[in-house]
Design a protein around this motif. Sequence first.
Motif, PDB file in Angstrom:
ATOM      1  N   ILE A 186      -7.198  17.206 -14.871  1.00 24.86           N
ATOM      2  CA  ILE A 186      -7.922  16.005 -14.922  1.00 24.86           C
ATOM      3  C   ILE A 186      -7.690  15.289 -16.026  1.00 24.86           C
ATOM      4  CG2 ILE A 186     -10.367  15.044 -14.591  1.00 24.86           C
ATOM      5  CD1 ILE A 186     -11.174  18.048 -13.408  1.00 24.86           C
ATOM      6  N   ALA A 187      -7.518  16.043 -17.078  1.00 26.51           N
ATOM      7  CA  ALA A 187      -7.588  15.134 -18.498  1.00 26.51           C
ATOM      8  C   ALA A 187      -7.259  15.858 -19.654  1.00 26.51           C
ATOM      9  CB  ALA A 187      -8.717  14.258 -18.853  1.00 26.51           C
ATOM     10  N   VAL A 188      -6.638  15.417 -20.608  1.00 21.91           N
ATOM     11  CA  VAL A 188      -6.547  16.152 -21.962  1.00 21.91           C
ATOM     12  C   VAL A 188      -7.105  15.258 -22.962  1.00 21.91           C
ATOM     13  CG1 VAL A 188      -4.851  17.308 -23.423  1.00 21.91           C
ATOM     14  CG2 VAL A 188      -4.320  17.375 -20.828  1.00 21.91           C
ATOM     15  N   TRP A 189      -7.732  16.176 -23.922  1.00 26.74           N
ATOM     16  CA  TRP A 189      -8.287  15.276 -25.112  1.00 26.74           C
ATOM     17  C   TRP A 189      -7.975  15.915 -26.503  1.00 26.74           C
ATOM     18  CZ3 TRP A 189     -11.736  16.560 -20.947  1.00 26.74           C
ATOM     19  CH2 TRP A 189     -11.879  15.543 -20.139  1.00 26.74           C
ATOM     20  N   ASP A 190      -7.792  15.320 -27.687  1.00 28.73           N
ATOM     21  CA  ASP A 190      -7.712  15.932 -28.935  1.00 28.73           C
ATOM     22  C   ASP A 190      -8.934  16.521 -29.508  1.00 28.73           C
ATOM     23  OD1 ASP A 190      -5.000  15.484 -28.690  1.00 28.73           O
ATOM     24  OD2 ASP A 190      -4.988  13.610 -29.976  1.00 28.73           O
ATOM     25  N   SER A 191     -10.171  15.701 -29.089  1.00 25.01           N
ATOM     26  CA  SER A 191     -11.373  15.977 -29.938  1.00 25.01           C
ATOM     27  C   SER A 191     -12.612  16.199 -28.585  1.00 25.01           C
ATOM     28  CB  SER A 191     -11.546  14.803 -30.896  1.00 25.01           C
ATOM     29  OG  SER A 191     -13.078  14.963 -31.495  1.00 25.01           O
ATOM     30  N   VAL A 192     -13.612  16.922 -29.263  1.00 27.77           N
ATOM     31  CA  VAL A 192     -14.512  16.970 -28.312  1.00 27.77           C
ATOM     32  C   VAL A 192     -15.339  15.557 -28.207  1.00 27.77           C
ATOM     33  CG1 VAL A 192     -17.007  17.969 -28.128  1.00 27.77           C
ATOM     34  CG2 VAL A 192     -15.277  19.325 -28.923  1.00 27.77           C
ATOM     35  N   CYS A 193     -15.303  14.662 -29.138  1.00 29.54           N
ATOM     36  CA  CYS A 193     -15.806  13.655 -28.993  1.00 29.54           C
ATOM     37  C   CYS A 193     -15.058  12.801 -27.898  1.00 29.54           C
ATOM     38  CB  CYS A 193     -15.746  12.750 -30.390  1.00 29.54           C
ATOM     39  SG  CYS A 193     -16.888  13.854 -31.811  1.00 29.54           S
ATOM     40  N   ASP A 194     -13.911  12.920 -27.765  1.00 28.63           N
ATOM     41  CA  ASP A 194     -13.190  11.917 -26.869  1.00 28.63           C
ATOM     42  C   ASP A 194     -13.465  12.247 -25.364  1.00 28.63           C
ATOM     43  OD1 ASP A 194     -11.904  11.009 -28.993  1.00 28.63           O
ATOM     44  OD2 ASP A 194     -10.166  12.515 -28.719  1.00 28.63           O
ATOM     45  N   ILE A 195     -14.069  13.634 -25.087  1.00 28.36           N
ATOM     46  CA  ILE A 195     -14.418  14.072 -23.376  1.00 28.36           C
ATOM     47  C   ILE A 195     -15.321  12.898 -22.895  1.00 28.36           C
ATOM     48  CG2 ILE A 195     -15.148  15.655 -22.157  1.00 28.36           C
ATOM     49  CD1 ILE A 195     -14.844  17.740 -24.461  1.00 28.36           C
ATOM     50  N   ASP A 196     -14.810  12.480 -21.868  1.00 31.68           N
ATOM     51  CA  ASP A 196     -15.691  11.421 -20.969  1.00 31.68           C
ATOM     52  C   ASP A 196     -16.128  12.341 -20.051  1.00 31.68           C
ATOM     53  OD1 ASP A 196     -16.751   9.581 -19.454  1.00 31.68           O
ATOM     54  OD2 ASP A 196     -14.747   8.288 -19.166  1.00 31.68           O
ATOM     55  N   PHE A 197     -17.481  12.711 -20.045  1.00 33.44           N
ATOM     56  CA  PHE A 197     -18.153  13.579 -18.989  1.00 33.44           C
ATOM     57  C   PHE A 197     -18.523  12.710 -17.875  1.00 33.44           C
ATOM     58  CE2 PHE A 197     -18.741  16.153 -22.859  1.00 33.44           C
ATOM     59  CZ  PHE A 197     -18.443  17.076 -22.575  1.00 33.44           C
ATOM     60  N   ASP A 198     -18.791  11.337 -17.923  1.00 35.10           N
ATOM     61  CA  ASP A 198     -18.989  10.641 -16.864  1.00 35.10           C
ATOM     62  C   ASP A 198     -17.827  10.632 -15.895  1.00 35.10           C
ATOM     63  OD1 ASP A 198     -21.337  10.050 -17.684  1.00 35.10           O
ATOM     64  OD2 ASP A 198     -20.607   8.290 -18.770  1.00 35.10           O
ATOM     65  N   MET A 199     -16.345  10.594 -16.162  1.00 33.21           N
ATOM     66  CA  MET A 199     -15.415  10.725 -15.234  1.00 33.21           C
ATOM     67  C   MET A 199     -14.995  11.920 -14.666  1.00 33.21           C
ATOM     68  SD  MET A 199     -12.503  12.381 -16.830  1.00 33.21           S
ATOM     69  CE  MET A 199     -10.951  11.490 -16.149  1.00 33.21           C
ATOM     70  N   LEU A 200     -15.734  13.062 -15.208  1.00 36.87           N
ATOM     71  CA  LEU A 200     -15.370  14.426 -14.595  1.00 36.87           C
ATOM     72  C   LEU A 200     -16.103  14.634 -13.219  1.00 36.87           C
ATOM     73  CD1 LEU A 200     -15.820  16.591 -17.838  1.00 36.87           C
ATOM     74  CD2 LEU A 200     -13.682  15.925 -16.325  1.00 36.87           C
ATOM     75  N   PRO A 201     -15.177  15.172 -12.486  1.00 38.60           N
ATOM     76  CA  PRO A 201     -16.293  15.391 -10.978  1.00 38.60           C
ATOM     77  C   PRO A 201     -17.189  16.553 -11.084  1.00 38.60           C
ATOM     78  CG  PRO A 201     -14.281  16.770 -11.237  1.00 38.60           C
ATOM     79  CD  PRO A 201     -14.355  15.908 -12.405  1.00 38.60           C
ATOM     80  N   ASN A 202     -18.100  16.590 -10.077  1.00 37.30           N
ATOM     81  CA  ASN A 202     -19.104  17.585  -9.969  1.00 37.30           C
ATOM     82  C   ASN A 202     -18.830  18.745 -10.452  1.00 37.30           C
ATOM     83  OD1 ASN A 202     -22.070  17.842  -9.469  1.00 37.30           O
ATOM     84  ND2 ASN A 202     -21.265  19.149  -7.671  1.00 37.30           N
ATOM     85  N   GLN A 203     -17.572  19.512 -10.159  1.00 33.34           N
ATOM     86  CA  GLN A 203     -17.187  20.786 -10.542  1.00 33.34           C
ATOM     87  C   GLN A 203     -15.894  20.825 -11.446  1.00 33.34           C
ATOM     88  OE1 GLN A 203     -17.165  23.059  -6.986  1.00 33.34           O
ATOM     89  NE2 GLN A 203     -18.996  23.728  -7.412  1.00 33.34           N
ATOM     90  N   PHE A 204     -15.867  21.509 -12.532  1.00 30.25           N
ATOM     91  CA  PHE A 204     -14.773  21.280 -13.530  1.00 30.25           C
ATOM     92  C   PHE A 204     -14.578  22.512 -14.487  1.00 30.25           C
ATOM     93  CE2 PHE A 204     -18.098  18.547 -15.234  1.00 30.25           C
ATOM     94  CZ  PHE A 204     -17.775  19.294 -16.578  1.00 30.25           C
ATOM     95  N   VAL A 205     -13.364  22.844 -14.988  1.00 27.52           N
ATOM     96  CA  VAL A 205     -13.262  23.572 -16.102  1.00 27.52           C
ATOM     97  C   VAL A 205     -12.977  23.086 -17.463  1.00 27.52           C
ATOM     98  CG1 VAL A 205     -12.044  25.775 -16.712  1.00 27.52           C
ATOM     99  CG2 VAL A 205     -12.855  25.758 -14.154  1.00 27.52           C
TER     100      VAL A 205
END
Length: 298
Positions: A89-108
Amino acid sequence: MKNKSILSLFDDISYYKRYFVNPEKYLQRMFHKRMGYELNLLNPQTYNEKLQWMKLYDHNPLYTKLVDKYEVKQYVSESIGSQYIIPTIAVWDSVCDIDFDMLPNQFVLKCTHDSGGLVICKDKTSFDISNAKKILRKSLRRNFYYMGFEWPYKDVKPRIIAEIYMEDSTVKELRDYKFFCFDGKVKALFIATERQKEGVDVKFDFFDENFNHLALKQGHENARKVPEKPICFEEMKTLASILSKNLPHVRVDFYEVDGKIYFGEMTFFHHGGWTPFEPKEWDIIFGNWLNIPLKTAL
Protein backbone atom coordinates in the motif's frame (compact mmCIF):
# COMPACT_ATOMS: atom_id res chain seq x y z
CA MET A 1 16.82 -25.16 29.81
CA LYS A 2 13.84 -22.84 30.12
CA ASN A 3 12.85 -21.35 26.77
CA LYS A 4 13.21 -17.58 26.57
CA SER A 5 12.57 -15.24 23.69
CA ILE A 6 15.64 -14.47 21.61
CA LEU A 7 15.26 -10.73 22.19
CA SER A 8 15.18 -11.15 25.97
CA LEU A 9 18.76 -12.44 25.89
CA PHE A 10 19.99 -9.06 24.76
CA ASP A 11 18.33 -7.25 27.64
CA ASP A 12 21.37 -8.35 29.66
CA ILE A 13 23.42 -5.22 28.92
CA SER A 14 26.50 -6.52 30.75
CA TYR A 15 26.85 -9.36 28.26
CA TYR A 16 26.16 -7.08 25.33
CA LYS A 17 28.68 -4.38 26.24
CA ARG A 18 31.36 -6.82 27.29
CA TYR A 19 31.35 -8.97 24.19
CA PHE A 20 30.06 -6.59 21.52
CA VAL A 21 33.52 -5.40 20.47
CA ASN A 22 34.50 -8.94 19.48
CA PRO A 23 31.80 -10.65 17.38
CA GLU A 24 33.33 -14.11 17.67
CA LYS A 25 33.71 -13.90 21.44
CA TYR A 26 30.24 -12.44 21.84
CA LEU A 27 28.62 -15.22 19.79
CA GLN A 28 30.53 -17.88 21.69
CA ARG A 29 29.38 -16.52 25.04
CA MET A 30 25.75 -16.09 24.01
CA PHE A 31 25.68 -19.46 22.27
CA HIS A 32 26.82 -21.25 25.40
CA LYS A 33 24.32 -19.32 27.51
CA ARG A 34 21.45 -20.20 25.20
CA MET A 35 22.33 -23.65 23.88
CA GLY A 36 24.19 -25.15 26.83
CA TYR A 37 27.24 -26.31 24.87
CA GLU A 38 30.39 -24.69 23.50
CA LEU A 39 30.35 -23.11 20.04
CA ASN A 40 32.94 -24.74 17.76
CA LEU A 41 33.71 -22.32 14.92
CA LEU A 42 36.72 -24.28 13.60
CA ASN A 43 34.69 -27.41 12.91
CA PRO A 44 30.98 -26.70 13.45
CA GLN A 45 28.74 -29.75 13.27
CA THR A 46 25.28 -28.73 14.44
CA TYR A 47 22.85 -26.54 12.55
CA ASN A 48 22.90 -23.84 15.20
CA GLU A 49 26.70 -23.81 15.26
CA LYS A 50 26.85 -23.43 11.49
CA LEU A 51 24.42 -20.51 11.59
CA GLN A 52 26.83 -18.69 13.91
CA TRP A 53 29.69 -19.49 11.52
CA MET A 54 27.70 -18.02 8.63
CA LYS A 55 27.06 -14.82 10.59
CA LEU A 56 30.81 -14.30 10.81
CA TYR A 57 32.06 -15.55 7.45
CA ASP A 58 29.30 -15.68 4.80
CA HIS A 59 28.77 -12.05 3.76
CA ASN A 60 27.16 -12.29 0.34
CA PRO A 61 25.99 -8.72 -0.57
CA LEU A 62 22.78 -10.17 -2.03
CA TYR A 63 21.64 -11.17 1.47
CA THR A 64 21.00 -7.55 2.44
CA LYS A 65 18.42 -7.17 -0.32
CA LEU A 66 16.81 -10.53 0.43
CA VAL A 67 16.11 -9.73 4.09
CA ASP A 68 14.68 -6.28 3.29
CA LYS A 69 10.92 -6.86 3.32
CA TYR A 70 10.39 -4.18 0.67
CA GLU A 71 13.41 -4.64 -1.61
CA VAL A 72 13.04 -8.43 -1.73
CA LYS A 73 9.72 -8.07 -3.54
CA GLN A 74 11.48 -7.00 -6.73
CA TYR A 75 13.85 -9.97 -6.50
CA VAL A 76 10.97 -12.39 -5.99
CA SER A 77 8.95 -10.85 -8.82
CA GLU A 78 11.86 -11.24 -11.21
CA SER A 79 12.57 -14.80 -10.03
CA ILE A 80 9.11 -16.40 -9.83
CA GLY A 81 6.59 -13.72 -10.86
CA SER A 82 4.74 -10.75 -9.38
CA GLN A 83 1.59 -12.83 -8.82
CA TYR A 84 3.16 -14.18 -5.64
CA ILE A 85 3.72 -10.76 -4.07
CA ILE A 86 1.46 -9.34 -1.35
CA PRO A 87 0.43 -5.89 -2.63
CA THR A 88 2.19 -2.95 -1.00
CA ILE A 89 0.00 0.00 0.00
CA ALA A 90 2.77 2.41 0.98
CA VAL A 91 6.28 2.72 2.40
CA TRP A 92 7.44 5.38 4.89
CA ASP A 93 10.77 6.31 6.50
CA SER A 94 9.26 7.46 9.77
CA VAL A 95 6.25 6.79 12.00
CA CYS A 96 5.39 10.48 11.62
CA ASP A 97 5.02 10.01 7.87
CA ILE A 98 2.27 7.39 8.10
CA ASP A 99 -0.99 8.61 6.64
CA PHE A 100 -3.54 6.52 8.52
CA ASP A 101 -6.42 8.23 6.70
CA MET A 102 -5.37 6.77 3.37
CA LEU A 103 -5.13 3.21 4.68
CA PRO A 104 -8.04 0.81 4.07
CA ASN A 105 -10.19 -0.62 6.84
CA GLN A 106 -7.90 -3.63 7.14
CA PHE A 107 -4.13 -3.55 6.75
CA VAL A 108 -0.78 -4.71 8.13
CA LEU A 109 2.16 -2.52 9.18
CA LYS A 110 5.70 -3.80 9.72
CA CYS A 111 9.29 -2.62 9.48
CA THR A 112 11.32 -3.62 6.47
CA HIS A 113 14.39 -4.61 8.53
CA ASP A 114 12.75 -6.20 11.55
CA SER A 115 11.08 -9.36 12.80
CA GLY A 116 8.29 -9.48 15.32
CA GLY A 117 7.12 -5.86 15.34
CA LEU A 118 3.93 -6.55 13.42
CA VAL A 119 0.84 -4.36 13.63
CA ILE A 120 -2.43 -5.82 12.33
CA CYS A 121 -5.59 -3.80 11.81
CA LYS A 122 -8.81 -5.69 11.15
CA ASP A 123 -11.10 -2.72 11.81
CA LYS A 124 -10.00 0.93 11.68
CA THR A 125 -12.92 2.05 13.86
CA SER A 126 -11.32 0.33 16.86
CA PHE A 127 -7.67 0.60 15.82
CA ASP A 128 -5.26 1.98 18.45
CA ILE A 129 -3.02 4.31 16.44
CA SER A 130 -1.03 5.41 19.47
CA ASN A 131 -0.07 1.85 20.38
CA ALA A 132 0.74 1.05 16.76
CA LYS A 133 3.17 3.98 16.62
CA LYS A 134 4.79 2.82 19.85
CA ILE A 135 5.38 -0.68 18.46
CA LEU A 136 6.76 0.64 15.18
CA ARG A 137 9.09 3.17 16.83
CA LYS A 138 10.58 0.36 18.91
CA SER A 139 11.00 -1.78 15.80
CA LEU A 140 12.68 1.03 13.88
CA ARG A 141 15.34 1.29 16.58
CA ARG A 142 16.14 -2.42 16.46
CA ASN A 143 18.98 -3.79 14.33
CA PHE A 144 19.57 -7.52 14.30
CA TYR A 145 23.21 -7.05 13.35
CA TYR A 146 24.04 -5.25 16.57
CA MET A 147 21.88 -7.63 18.59
CA GLY A 148 23.11 -10.96 17.28
CA PHE A 149 25.57 -10.17 14.46
CA GLU A 150 23.16 -11.26 11.72
CA TRP A 151 25.22 -9.59 9.01
CA PRO A 152 22.51 -9.25 6.30
CA TYR A 153 20.59 -6.77 8.48
CA LYS A 154 23.53 -4.43 9.09
CA ASP A 155 22.83 -2.07 6.20
CA VAL A 156 19.10 -2.53 5.63
CA LYS A 157 17.40 0.87 5.62
CA PRO A 158 14.78 0.96 8.42
CA ARG A 159 11.39 1.74 6.89
CA ILE A 160 7.73 1.00 7.51
CA ILE A 161 5.72 -0.90 4.95
CA ALA A 162 1.93 -1.15 4.74
CA GLU A 163 0.38 -4.20 3.07
CA ILE A 164 -3.15 -5.41 2.55
CA TYR A 165 -4.54 -7.68 5.27
CA MET A 166 -4.90 -11.29 4.19
CA GLU A 167 -6.62 -14.30 5.72
CA ASP A 168 -7.55 -17.74 4.42
CA SER A 169 -11.32 -18.10 4.43
CA THR A 170 -11.16 -21.79 5.39
CA VAL A 171 -8.83 -21.80 8.41
CA LYS A 172 -9.64 -18.17 9.37
CA GLU A 173 -6.00 -17.22 9.83
CA LEU A 174 -2.85 -16.56 7.82
CA ARG A 175 -0.82 -19.73 8.11
CA ASP A 176 2.91 -19.49 7.55
CA TYR A 177 4.67 -22.27 5.61
CA LYS A 178 8.41 -22.05 6.22
CA PHE A 179 10.71 -24.10 3.99
CA PHE A 180 14.29 -24.95 4.98
CA CYS A 181 16.32 -24.86 1.78
CA PHE A 182 19.92 -26.01 1.32
CA ASP A 183 21.69 -25.36 -1.98
CA GLY A 184 18.33 -24.98 -3.69
CA LYS A 185 16.76 -28.13 -2.23
CA VAL A 186 13.90 -28.25 0.28
CA LYS A 187 14.74 -30.60 3.13
CA ALA A 188 12.10 -29.71 5.73
CA LEU A 189 9.45 -27.16 6.66
CA PHE A 190 7.32 -26.08 9.54
CA ILE A 191 3.87 -24.58 9.74
CA ALA A 192 3.12 -21.74 12.13
CA THR A 193 -0.50 -21.71 13.32
CA GLU A 194 -2.55 -19.71 15.86
CA ARG A 195 -0.33 -16.67 15.25
CA GLN A 196 -3.13 -14.15 15.46
CA LYS A 197 -5.02 -15.48 18.49
CA GLU A 198 -4.63 -13.16 21.46
CA GLY A 199 -3.33 -14.85 24.58
CA VAL A 200 -2.41 -18.02 22.67
CA ASP A 201 1.17 -19.03 21.91
CA VAL A 202 1.97 -19.73 18.27
CA LYS A 203 2.27 -23.43 17.39
CA PHE A 204 5.01 -24.97 15.22
CA ASP A 205 4.70 -28.31 13.43
CA PHE A 206 7.65 -29.71 11.46
CA PHE A 207 7.46 -31.88 8.36
CA ASP A 208 9.92 -33.47 5.96
CA GLU A 209 10.02 -32.59 2.25
CA ASN A 210 7.25 -35.12 1.57
CA PHE A 211 5.02 -33.65 4.28
CA ASN A 212 5.48 -36.42 6.80
CA HIS A 213 5.01 -34.99 10.30
CA LEU A 214 8.21 -35.01 12.36
CA ALA A 215 8.52 -35.75 16.06
CA LEU A 216 10.31 -32.47 16.57
CA LYS A 217 9.84 -29.30 18.58
CA GLN A 218 11.77 -26.06 18.59
CA GLY A 219 10.79 -23.14 20.76
CA HIS A 220 7.04 -23.81 20.57
CA GLU A 221 4.60 -26.65 21.14
CA ASN A 222 2.98 -28.60 18.33
CA ALA A 223 -0.63 -27.86 17.47
CA ARG A 224 -3.20 -30.12 19.12
CA LYS A 225 -4.34 -31.12 15.63
CA VAL A 226 -1.69 -31.67 12.96
CA PRO A 227 -2.14 -28.99 10.27
CA GLU A 228 -3.37 -30.29 6.96
CA LYS A 229 -1.23 -30.30 3.86
CA PRO A 230 -1.64 -27.03 1.95
CA ILE A 231 -3.32 -27.23 -1.43
CA CYS A 232 -0.33 -25.67 -3.17
CA PHE A 233 2.35 -27.65 -1.33
CA GLU A 234 4.21 -28.94 -4.39
CA GLU A 235 4.16 -25.53 -6.04
CA MET A 236 5.52 -23.95 -2.85
CA LYS A 237 8.38 -26.45 -2.86
CA THR A 238 9.22 -25.61 -6.45
CA LEU A 239 9.16 -21.88 -5.78
CA ALA A 240 11.28 -22.27 -2.65
CA SER A 241 13.86 -24.21 -4.66
CA ILE A 242 14.01 -21.48 -7.30
CA LEU A 243 14.42 -18.68 -4.74
CA SER A 244 17.11 -20.56 -2.80
CA LYS A 245 19.18 -21.59 -5.83
CA ASN A 246 22.93 -21.06 -5.31
CA LEU A 247 22.43 -20.21 -1.63
CA PRO A 248 24.00 -22.56 0.96
CA HIS A 249 20.99 -22.09 3.21
CA VAL A 250 17.93 -19.92 3.52
CA ARG A 251 14.44 -20.35 4.93
CA VAL A 252 11.79 -19.33 2.41
CA ASP A 253 8.33 -18.51 3.80
CA PHE A 254 5.01 -18.57 1.99
CA TYR A 255 1.36 -18.05 2.82
CA GLU A 256 -1.57 -19.87 1.23
CA VAL A 257 -4.74 -17.80 0.94
CA ASP A 258 -7.80 -19.45 -0.58
CA GLY A 259 -5.69 -21.70 -2.76
CA LYS A 260 -3.23 -19.01 -3.86
CA ILE A 261 0.41 -18.67 -2.83
CA TYR A 262 1.97 -15.47 -1.51
CA PHE A 263 5.62 -14.91 -0.66
CA GLY A 264 6.36 -14.05 2.97
CA GLU A 265 10.06 -13.52 3.58
CA MET A 266 13.55 -15.03 3.39
CA THR A 267 15.46 -15.76 6.58
CA PHE A 268 19.12 -16.74 6.82
CA PHE A 269 19.33 -17.29 10.58
CA HIS A 270 16.35 -19.30 11.75
CA HIS A 271 15.66 -18.26 15.36
CA GLY A 272 19.05 -16.56 15.27
CA GLY A 273 20.70 -19.95 15.73
CA TRP A 274 19.91 -19.73 19.45
CA THR A 275 17.01 -22.18 19.90
CA PRO A 276 17.53 -25.87 20.85
CA PHE A 277 15.85 -28.72 19.02
CA GLU A 278 13.84 -31.34 20.88
CA PRO A 279 15.17 -34.02 20.58
CA LYS A 280 18.75 -32.74 20.24
CA GLU A 281 19.75 -35.03 17.36
CA TRP A 282 17.83 -32.80 14.97
CA ASP A 283 20.49 -30.15 15.50
CA ILE A 284 22.96 -32.59 13.88
CA ILE A 285 20.53 -33.68 11.15
CA PHE A 286 19.88 -30.08 10.05
CA GLY A 287 23.59 -29.40 10.40
CA ASN A 288 24.44 -32.20 7.98
CA TRP A 289 22.28 -30.51 5.34
CA LEU A 290 24.20 -27.24 5.59
CA ASN A 291 27.49 -27.30 3.70
CA ILE A 292 29.94 -24.53 4.51
CA PRO A 293 33.52 -23.99 3.22
CA LEU A 294 35.35 -24.73 6.45
CA LYS A 295 38.74 -23.70 5.09
CA THR A 296 37.60 -20.07 5.31
CA ALA A 297 37.23 -20.42 9.07
CA LEU A 298 40.68 -21.90 9.65
